[in-house]
Motif scaffolding. Structure first.
Motif, PDB file in Angstrom:
ATOM      1  N   SER A  39      33.973  35.494  37.455  1.00 16.01           N
ATOM      2  CA  SER A  39      32.667  34.976  37.051  1.00 16.01           C
ATOM      3  C   SER A  39      31.900  36.100  36.372  1.00 16.01           C
ATOM      4  CB  SER A  39      31.877  34.482  38.269  1.00 16.01           C
ATOM      5  OG  SER A  39      31.420  35.580  39.038  1.00 16.01           O
ATOM      6  N   ARG A  40      30.666  35.835  36.011  1.00 15.94           N
ATOM      7  CA  ARG A  40      29.828  36.853  35.377  1.00 15.94           C
ATOM      8  C   ARG A  40      29.457  37.984  36.341  1.00 15.94           C
ATOM      9  NH1 ARG A  40      29.160  32.034  33.723  1.00 15.94           N
ATOM     10  NH2 ARG A  40      28.878  31.508  31.522  1.00 15.94           N
ATOM     11  N   THR A  41      29.558  37.728  37.633  1.00 15.19           N
ATOM     12  CA  THR A  41      29.117  38.709  38.624  1.00 15.19           C
ATOM     13  C   THR A  41      30.238  39.388  39.399  1.00 15.19           C
ATOM     14  OG1 THR A  41      28.828  36.984  40.291  1.00 15.19           O
ATOM     15  CG2 THR A  41      26.909  37.533  38.925  1.00 15.19           C
ATOM     16  N   GLY A  42      31.478  38.913  39.241  1.00 16.53           N
ATOM     17  CA  GLY A  42      32.565  39.528  39.981  1.00 16.53           C
ATOM     18  C   GLY A  42      33.866  38.772  39.829  1.00 16.53           C
ATOM     19  N   CYS A  43      34.852  39.179  40.621  1.00 14.74           N
ATOM     20  CA  CYS A  43      36.159  38.529  40.545  1.00 14.74           C
ATOM     21  C   CYS A  43      36.882  38.642  41.884  1.00 14.74           C
ATOM     22  CB  CYS A  43      37.006  39.147  39.438  1.00 14.74           C
ATOM     23  SG  CYS A  43      37.421  40.884  39.669  1.00 14.74           S
ATOM     24  N   TYR A  44      37.906  37.797  42.038  1.00  9.84           N
ATOM     25  CA  TYR A  44      38.796  37.889  43.183  1.00  9.84           C
ATOM     26  C   TYR A  44      40.142  38.341  42.653  1.00  9.84           C
ATOM     27  CZ  TYR A  44      41.206  37.084  47.522  1.00  9.84           C
ATOM     28  OH  TYR A  44      41.927  37.283  48.672  1.00  9.84           O
ATOM     29  N   ILE A  45      40.740  39.305  43.310  1.00  3.58           N
ATOM     30  CA  ILE A  45      41.999  39.882  42.868  1.00  3.58           C
ATOM     31  C   ILE A  45      43.078  39.626  43.912  1.00  3.58           C
ATOM     32  CG2 ILE A  45      43.174  42.040  42.299  1.00  3.58           C
ATOM     33  CD1 ILE A  45      40.419  43.048  41.316  1.00  3.58           C
ATOM     34  N   ASP A  46      44.183  39.022  43.461  1.00  4.31           N
ATOM     35  CA  ASP A  46      45.336  38.810  44.329  1.00  4.31           C
ATOM     36  C   ASP A  46      46.108  40.110  44.450  1.00  4.31           C
ATOM     37  OD1 ASP A  46      44.916  36.041  44.657  1.00  4.31           O
ATOM     38  OD2 ASP A  46      46.000  35.589  42.805  1.00  4.31           O
ATOM     39  N   THR A  47      46.268  40.599  45.656  1.00  2.00           N
ATOM     40  CA  THR A  47      47.053  41.815  45.892  1.00  2.00           C
ATOM     41  C   THR A  47      47.463  41.894  47.355  1.00  2.00           C
ATOM     42  OG1 THR A  47      47.087  44.229  45.767  1.00  2.00           O
ATOM     43  CG2 THR A  47      44.957  43.223  46.221  1.00  2.00           C
ATOM     44  N   LEU A  48      48.639  42.412  47.602  1.00  2.00           N
ATOM     45  CA  LEU A  48      49.094  42.593  48.975  1.00  2.00           C
ATOM     46  C   LEU A  48      48.415  43.773  49.653  1.00  2.00           C
ATOM     47  CD1 LEU A  48      52.918  41.973  48.487  1.00  2.00           C
ATOM     48  CD2 LEU A  48      51.222  40.405  49.448  1.00  2.00           C
ATOM     49  N   ASN A  49      47.889  44.702  48.857  1.00  2.47           N
ATOM     50  CA  ASN A  49      47.291  45.922  49.397  1.00  2.47           C
ATOM     51  C   ASN A  49      45.858  46.087  48.911  1.00  2.47           C
ATOM     52  OD1 ASN A  49      49.747  46.905  50.696  1.00  2.47           O
ATOM     53  ND2 ASN A  49      50.495  47.132  48.621  1.00  2.47           N
ATOM     54  N   PRO A  50      44.941  45.273  49.407  1.00  7.87           N
ATOM     55  CA  PRO A  50      43.553  45.381  48.947  1.00  7.87           C
ATOM     56  C   PRO A  50      42.888  46.678  49.409  1.00  7.87           C
ATOM     57  CG  PRO A  50      43.691  43.852  50.770  1.00  7.87           C
ATOM     58  CD  PRO A  50      45.098  44.234  50.421  1.00  7.87           C
ATOM     59  N   ILE A  51      41.877  47.063  48.667  1.00  7.41           N
ATOM     60  CA  ILE A  51      41.087  48.249  48.981  1.00  7.41           C
ATOM     61  C   ILE A  51      40.051  47.871  50.035  1.00  7.41           C
ATOM     62  CG2 ILE A  51      39.488  49.937  47.977  1.00  7.41           C
ATOM     63  CD1 ILE A  51      41.000  49.452  45.298  1.00  7.41           C
ATOM     64  N   HIS A  52      39.642  48.815  50.850  1.00  5.77           N
ATOM     65  CA  HIS A  52      38.699  48.548  51.937  1.00  5.77           C
ATOM     66  C   HIS A  52      37.335  48.068  51.436  1.00  5.77           C
ATOM     67  CE1 HIS A  52      41.349  50.102  54.992  1.00  5.77           C
ATOM     68  NE2 HIS A  52      41.554  51.181  54.266  1.00  5.77           N
ATOM     69  N   GLN A  53      36.751  47.173  52.198  1.00  4.55           N
ATOM     70  CA  GLN A  53      35.408  46.665  51.909  1.00  4.55           C
ATOM     71  C   GLN A  53      34.415  47.825  51.807  1.00  4.55           C
ATOM     72  OE1 GLN A  53      34.170  43.660  54.660  1.00  4.55           O
ATOM     73  NE2 GLN A  53      32.083  43.613  53.907  1.00  4.55           N
ATOM     74  N   GLY A  54      33.527  47.753  50.820  1.00  6.14           N
ATOM     75  CA  GLY A  54      32.513  48.771  50.624  1.00  6.14           C
ATOM     76  C   GLY A  54      32.907  49.875  49.656  1.00  6.14           C
ATOM     77  N   THR A  55      34.175  49.926  49.258  1.00  4.82           N
ATOM     78  CA  THR A  55      34.651  50.964  48.352  1.00  4.82           C
ATOM     79  C   THR A  55      34.152  50.712  46.935  1.00  4.82           C
ATOM     80  OG1 THR A  55      36.659  51.214  49.681  1.00  4.82           O
ATOM     81  CG2 THR A  55      36.721  52.100  47.440  1.00  4.82           C
ATOM     82  N   ARG A  56      33.684  51.768  46.272  1.00  7.65           N
ATOM     83  CA  ARG A  56      33.287  51.695  44.857  1.00  7.65           C
ATOM     84  C   ARG A  56      34.541  51.763  44.005  1.00  7.65           C
ATOM     85  NH1 ARG A  56      28.900  50.709  42.390  1.00  7.65           N
ATOM     86  NH2 ARG A  56      28.934  52.518  41.069  1.00  7.65           N
ATOM     87  N   VAL A  57      34.572  50.972  42.932  1.00  8.68           N
ATOM     88  CA  VAL A  57      35.749  50.907  42.076  1.00  8.68           C
ATOM     89  C   VAL A  57      35.351  50.822  40.603  1.00  8.68           C
ATOM     90  CG1 VAL A  57      37.238  49.815  43.811  1.00  8.68           C
ATOM     91  CG2 VAL A  57      35.853  48.380  42.302  1.00  8.68           C
ATOM     92  N   ARG A  58      36.283  51.170  39.740  1.00  7.54           N
ATOM     93  CA  ARG A  58      36.180  50.902  38.310  1.00  7.54           C
ATOM     94  C   ARG A  58      37.172  49.781  38.034  1.00  7.54           C
ATOM     95  NH1 ARG A  58      33.972  53.167  34.223  1.00  7.54           N
ATOM     96  NH2 ARG A  58      33.574  55.113  35.340  1.00  7.54           N
TER      97      ARG A  58
END
Length: 94
Positions: free
Chosen positions: A24-43
């Motif tokens: 969406s305009r505000t974010g996305c959901y990413i399918d992955t077996l190894n997600p990054i921890h909640q609260g982590t900043r990402v590019r």
């Protein structure tokens, strides 16, 4: 809209490649077996045809073995326009 995505964990620089299952305009959901921890900043780098959308974001939801939700932040105007154009396409072939 399913897009190729590269997520870079900040400040470590660890990279993850995957695909979106929702965007969406505000974010996305990413399918992955190894997600990054909640609260982590990402590019986030999303690829669509010959264009790349890039912005900073934060992991707001993480589900082991399933994926993660990312909210976009600090989206530059040019990037926002690019994403808006992608979302308004009607051919639905990605």
């Amino acid at each position: 809209m399913v897009l190729a995505v590269e997520v870079i964990e900040l400040p470590r620089g660890a990279r993850l490649t995957a695909r979106t299952s929702d965007i969406s305009r505000t974010g996305c959901y990413i399918d992955t077996l190894n997600p990054i921890h909640q609260g982590t900043r990402v590019r986030v780098r999303l690829a669509h045809h010959d264009q790349v959308f890039e912005t900073l974001g934060s992991v707001v939801y993480s589900s082991p073995l399933l994926g993660m939700g990312i909210t976009f932040s600090e989206v530059a105007l040019e990037e926002s326009r690019k994403l808006e154009a992608w979302l308004s396409e009607t051919d639905n072939e990605y």
